[in-house]
Design a protein around this motif. Sequence first.
Motif, PDB file in Angstrom:
ATOM      1  N   UNK A 198       0.815  -1.211   0.000  1.00 37.49           N
ATOM      2  CA  UNK A 198       0.000   0.000   0.000  1.00 37.49           C
ATOM      3  C   UNK A 198       0.845   1.255   0.000  1.00 37.49           C
ATOM      4  N   UNK A 199       1.897   1.257   0.821  1.00 41.03           N
ATOM      5  CA  UNK A 199       2.817   2.402   0.856  1.00 41.03           C
ATOM      6  C   UNK A 199       3.518   2.556  -0.488  1.00 41.03           C
ATOM      7  N   UNK A 200       3.907   1.433  -1.086  1.00 44.06           N
ATOM      8  CA  UNK A 200       4.648   1.484  -2.354  1.00 44.06           C
ATOM      9  C   UNK A 200       3.819   2.149  -3.450  1.00 44.06           C
ATOM     10  N   UNK A 201       2.546   1.793  -3.545  1.00 47.20           N
ATOM     11  CA  UNK A 201       1.706   2.360  -4.601  1.00 47.20           C
ATOM     12  C   UNK A 201       1.593   3.881  -4.474  1.00 47.20           C
ATOM     13  N   UNK A 202       1.701   4.375  -3.252  1.00 42.91           N
ATOM     14  CA  UNK A 202       1.675   5.834  -3.044  1.00 42.91           C
ATOM     15  C   UNK A 202       3.059   6.452  -3.297  1.00 42.91           C
ATOM     16  N   UNK A 203       4.096   5.813  -2.743  1.00 46.60           N
ATOM     17  CA  UNK A 203       5.454   6.380  -2.821  1.00 46.60           C
ATOM     18  C   UNK A 203       5.992   6.407  -4.252  1.00 46.60           C
ATOM     19  N   UNK A 204       5.594   5.433  -5.085  1.00 48.28           N
ATOM     20  CA  UNK A 204       6.113   5.387  -6.455  1.00 48.28           C
ATOM     21  C   UNK A 204       5.521   6.519  -7.294  1.00 48.28           C
ATOM     22  N   UNK A 205       4.489   7.193  -6.752  1.00 46.16           N
ATOM     23  CA  UNK A 205       3.895   8.361  -7.422  1.00 46.16           C
ATOM     24  C   UNK A 205       4.282   9.673  -6.728  1.00 46.16           C
ATOM     25  N   UNK A 206       5.175   9.598  -5.739  1.00 44.25           N
ATOM     26  CA  UNK A 206       5.539  10.788  -4.963  1.00 44.25           C
ATOM     27  C   UNK A 206       6.347  11.775  -5.818  1.00 44.25           C
ATOM     28  N   UNK A 207       6.139  13.066  -5.561  1.00 46.30           N
ATOM     29  CA  UNK A 207       6.882  14.109  -6.290  1.00 46.30           C
ATOM     30  C   UNK A 207       8.385  14.059  -5.993  1.00 46.30           C
ATOM     31  N   UNK A 208       8.730  13.570  -4.801  1.00 48.99           N
ATOM     32  CA  UNK A 208      10.130  13.523  -4.382  1.00 48.99           C
ATOM     33  C   UNK A 208      10.805  12.294  -5.021  1.00 48.99           C
ATOM     34  N   UNK A 209      11.730  12.559  -5.932  1.00 44.43           N
ATOM     35  CA  UNK A 209      12.357  11.452  -6.669  1.00 44.43           C
ATOM     36  C   UNK A 209      13.161  10.528  -5.758  1.00 44.43           C
ATOM     37  N   UNK A 210      13.778  11.089  -4.731  1.00 43.22           N
ATOM     38  CA  UNK A 210      14.545  10.251  -3.803  1.00 43.22           C
ATOM     39  C   UNK A 210      13.646   9.255  -3.083  1.00 43.22           C
TER      40      UNK A 210
END
Length: 595
Positions: A198-210
Amino acid sequence: MNTYQSRAEIPENEKWNMEDIYPSLETWEEDYRRIEEMTMKFKQYDGAIHDGTSLYLYLSEKEEVSSTFNLVYVYGMLQADVDTRDIAAQSLVDRAKQLAVKLNAATSFFMPYLLSLEEHTLREFIEQEPRLDYFEQDLFEAYRYKEHVLSKEKEEILSHLGEALSAPSQTYNMLNNADIKFGEVTTDDGDKVELTRGMYSKLIEDDDRNKRQEAYKSYYQPYLQLKNSLASTLAANIKTNVTLARLRNYPSALEKGLFGDMVPKEVYENLIAATKANIAPLHRYTTIRKEKLAVEELRQYDLNVPLVNGVKIEISYDDAYETILEALTPLGEEYVNTLKTFKEARYIDVRETPGKRSGAYNLGVYGVHPFVLLNQHDDLDSMFTMIHEFGHAMHSWYSSSHQPRISAGYSIFVAEVASTVNEVLLINYLLNKETNEAIRKHLLNHFIDQFRGTFYTQVMFAEFEKITHELAESGKPLNVAVFNQTYESLFRQYNGDEVVFDDEVKYGWSRIPHFYRPFYVYKYATGFASAIHIAEKLLAGDQATLKAYLDFLKSGSSDYPLELLKKTGVDLTTPEPINNALKRFDQLVTEFSSI
């Protein structure tokens, strides 16, 4: 957005009315006992079906019991899904599953018996007993498998091997769902926490590239660690498919996979060929993505982040429902007015609460109505999820209203057409209405990424399946190196040269559970392309297509999927629907780049 801590806080009209299935638990218990009694009775038919009348009596009683069992099971399942912690609801599901085992055991004699009959004998039975006309299509559909059914002794051996043959899939599911532990990611507070899906699906769309890179590396970490085990399970699954296809006299594993829907292998091959011939717009979009993100090197973890910043569209459930009804006006008054009634009739369970099953689905219950589960977040994604599930729900409603029970269900092959037509109508409606350029660009980006994921990526997966099964059929080895080389080559062909490969890219095959359900993913792409084709004609006001499409929704499984789609003007035995869909993708990319 409202946040609810319990179902008691939710307005009644936003919850399912379970009394539509059973007014009380007592009536559920009555049906449960009745099925138990009928199940015992089925044993008397074993060895006693000798003419058309006895065949009809068995089939009609079996249909009645199956229909009642469906209500018994669904009643428990729906209650368990709205609160997975509910022990009483889970108990109903468990009891229904136990009943299913008894029912299957009591009726397992029938298919070997049916396929032991000569075709002329079955036809004589149907001539003797006119009431068998109702079951004729299903009886001969079972007959279609006759040349692929082995002797009674061999079938018995295979049935005993069933659990062993499913071991690769079971092992993968346990590894992928129970045993895998992802790496850690850094929270906004600087703490390290274990990554979840669940976290991954959100983080892979995060504005922060790092953050995207960290999540990507952490997500792939266990797949790289388990690469040899996962290659072993996938290789075993592919070899099992190939072996079973040979044993059952299919020309290939692919043709065995397509047999149920009566889809010729040319449809599968056309899909891949037409997609690769029209790959340039996807490569162009990848280049636009690199420019928009302003990165020196475009990586796989850059492919999912939205390209339009600062656009957050909030829309309440009530407003989203009204917008959906307006967007669907090309489908005519009956469609829109029927869907309008679903809301107050409580066919929809709307809100997210603790313990509720995640995601969304539609479940059509013959003789009752569709049940739609949502986890509404009052945003754009929620509205698209709603209209998607409403497409399935209206498909169920039309089929159940116009087909007898035996042909009211519809195959997976056509299911995604009804949901995607709705999504295309919604995106078109929103784009036509919206004047804010940032929001228009956000909507286009949403649709392009959906197109890429539901069409191009699934075709790439479909080609991977085809190649690896053909390698097994020709006696070539299947291992980590072969899977990596095949997947990496396909990823390059589909996504273009702009993407710089991290080591993780080539292990993409290891995380796809659909590969354990062979030759399934292509249906997402054919359904999506068919929907684009139909929606474009509906938007042009083509009344013949509207009538044909509504007839398609009413058809259930009264014909094979390709034949049903042909009646709407979609002929998947030709490249035309695929080419038309890809032309639309080209237009979307052009419009996106011009704003």
